[in-house]
Design an enzyme around this catalytic site. Sequence first.
Site, PDB file in Angstrom:
ATOM      1  N   ASP A  67     -28.869  53.364  32.808  1.00 38.61           N
ATOM      2  CA  ASP A  67     -29.235  54.359  31.796  1.00 38.61           C
ATOM      3  C   ASP A  67     -30.088  55.490  32.351  1.00 38.61           C
ATOM      4  OD1 ASP A  67     -31.400  52.708  32.265  1.00 38.61           O
ATOM      5  OD2 ASP A  67     -31.500  51.880  30.252  1.00 38.61           O
ATOM      6  N   ASN A 136     -37.422  44.057  22.132  1.00 42.25           N
ATOM      7  CA  ASN A 136     -36.569  43.927  20.940  1.00 42.25           C
ATOM      8  C   ASN A 136     -35.167  43.428  21.305  1.00 42.25           C
ATOM      9  OD1 ASN A 136     -35.438  46.131  22.163  1.00 42.25           O
ATOM     10  ND2 ASN A 136     -35.791  47.569  20.477  1.00 42.25           N
ATOM     11  N   HIS A 138     -33.197  44.725  23.732  1.00 42.98           N
ATOM     12  CA  HIS A 138     -32.239  45.716  24.258  1.00 42.98           C
ATOM     13  C   HIS A 138     -31.926  45.449  25.731  1.00 42.98           C
ATOM     14  CE1 HIS A 138     -35.702  48.771  25.222  1.00 42.98           C
ATOM     15  NE2 HIS A 138     -35.281  48.276  26.360  1.00 42.98           N
ATOM     16  N   GLU A 143     -29.705  49.380  21.917  1.00 43.41           N
ATOM     17  CA  GLU A 143     -30.732  48.967  20.965  1.00 43.41           C
ATOM     18  C   GLU A 143     -30.140  48.043  19.897  1.00 43.41           C
ATOM     19  OE1 GLU A 143     -33.751  49.465  21.578  1.00 43.41           O
ATOM     20  OE2 GLU A 143     -34.358  51.566  21.722  1.00 43.41           O
TER      21      GLU A 143
END
Length: 244
Positions: A67, A136, A138, A143
């Site tokens: 990313d 979380n 990801h 996400e």
Amino acid sequence: MRVIRCKDYKDASRKTANIISAQVILKPDSVLGLATGSTPIGTYQQLIEWYEKGDIDFSQTRTVNLDEYVGLAPDHDQSYAYFMNKNLFDHINIDKANTHLPDGTNRNAKEQCAAYDELIRELGGVDLQLLGIGHNGHIGFNEPSDEFVKGTHCVDLTENTIDANARFFEHRDEVPRQAYTMGILDILQAERVVMIITGESKAQILHDAFCGPVTPKIPASIMQLHPDFTLVADEAALSLAEGL
Ligand code: GLP
């Protein structure tokens, strides 16, 4: 899925570096899928040390990163391109022309994402994908969501992720709100996947991702279905994951 239990961060970093180094020794022109975040830094340091000792040769190795922030140029000190140069590429004999990240400066998301998926195809796919995990759940910047997104796409980062990444910027306002990330299918198509999770703060998400059902609400959980998935984790991160 295979679980490699480690004593601590150093042990997890060395074991992960061992797996990557074996990959490069066995197939020198491997395509490595690489990750950013603080967790893989120890792995990269270990690889640099072994390179300096003459144990690993990266001259033929190709890399694709997961990313990049939208809007940050490679010379911005918070871009992932800058991170990879600083933490790995500047210290080993890799040909920079063989290292790839999404181009955060290209604001045409559709074009940039299609080009990145095409690049991965042209390289022949990823041999070994290294992953970290966000608090979380990801992976890359996939996400939590109601569905898995297959290919490279542009994401709006969650407040949780912006908060987590704010520590690297002077002001929270400077944290980019969007990123380009490889999609879940891109990651699933890697031949082998190695995820490194360390520290007590990741114990809950490790439990939720790997002791529960596969769900896009916890993107990392999809790795339970990968045919060659290795989780390298320390005791602290594994503390809630009974039975793994
Ligand atoms: C970022 C990266 C992820 C990484 C995550 C966790 O959001 N895009 O690839 O896994 O951070 O980072 P850390 O290892 O610092 O907890």
